[in-house]
Motif scaffolding. Sequence first.
Motif, short mmCIF file in Angstrom:
data_model
loop_
_atom_site.label_atom_id
_atom_site.label_comp_id
_atom_site.label_asym_id
_atom_site.label_seq_id
_atom_site.Cartn_x
_atom_site.Cartn_y
_atom_site.Cartn_z
N SER A 21 0.80 -1.21 0.00
CA SER A 21 0.00 0.00 0.00
C SER A 21 0.84 1.27 0.00
CB SER A 21 -0.94 0.01 1.21
OG SER A 21 -0.18 0.12 2.40
N GLN A 22 2.13 1.15 0.23
CA GLN A 22 2.96 2.34 0.23
C GLN A 22 3.17 2.82 -1.19
OE1 GLN A 22 6.53 1.28 2.27
NE2 GLN A 22 5.60 1.39 4.29
N GLY A 23 2.95 4.12 -1.39
CA GLY A 23 3.16 4.71 -2.69
C GLY A 23 2.02 4.49 -3.67
N HIS A 25 -0.91 5.73 -3.51
CA HIS A 25 -1.71 6.94 -3.68
C HIS A 25 -0.90 8.12 -4.18
CE1 HIS A 25 -5.22 5.02 -2.01
NE2 HIS A 25 -4.49 4.58 -1.03
N GLU A 26 0.34 7.90 -4.52
CA GLU A 26 1.16 8.99 -5.03
C GLU A 26 0.74 9.29 -6.46
OE1 GLU A 26 5.30 8.22 -4.66
OE2 GLU A 26 5.15 7.68 -2.55
N THR A 27 0.60 10.56 -6.78
CA THR A 27 0.23 10.95 -8.14
C THR A 27 1.25 11.92 -8.67
OG1 THR A 27 -1.14 12.74 -7.32
CG2 THR A 27 -2.24 10.64 -7.72
N LYS A 28 1.33 11.96 -9.98
CA LYS A 28 2.23 12.91 -10.62
C LYS A 28 1.61 14.29 -10.55
CE LYS A 28 3.98 9.52 -13.89
NZ LYS A 28 4.10 9.16 -15.29
N PRO A 29 2.42 15.32 -10.43
CA PRO A 29 1.84 16.67 -10.42
C PRO A 29 1.19 16.96 -11.77
CG PRO A 29 4.24 16.77 -10.40
CD PRO A 29 3.86 15.33 -10.27
#
Length: 67
Positions: A21-23, A25-29
Amino acid sequence: MTFADEQDGERRRKSASSPDSQGAHETKPRKKRANTPEVGHALRAAYQQTINEDIPPDLLDLLGKLG
């Protein structure tokens, strides 16, 4: 009373600290869009032209047969 679905769901849930689950939810700007009012004007003009078009007689005939 518990349902089998509830028990299965509890087993399938991953904790927030799991490596999967780590990372996730990271999205590109996002890139900022350019301010182009010309596109809006062109779309409005195309829409207005479509609205102002006459309905073909054969389509009016078909619509009359439906009603």
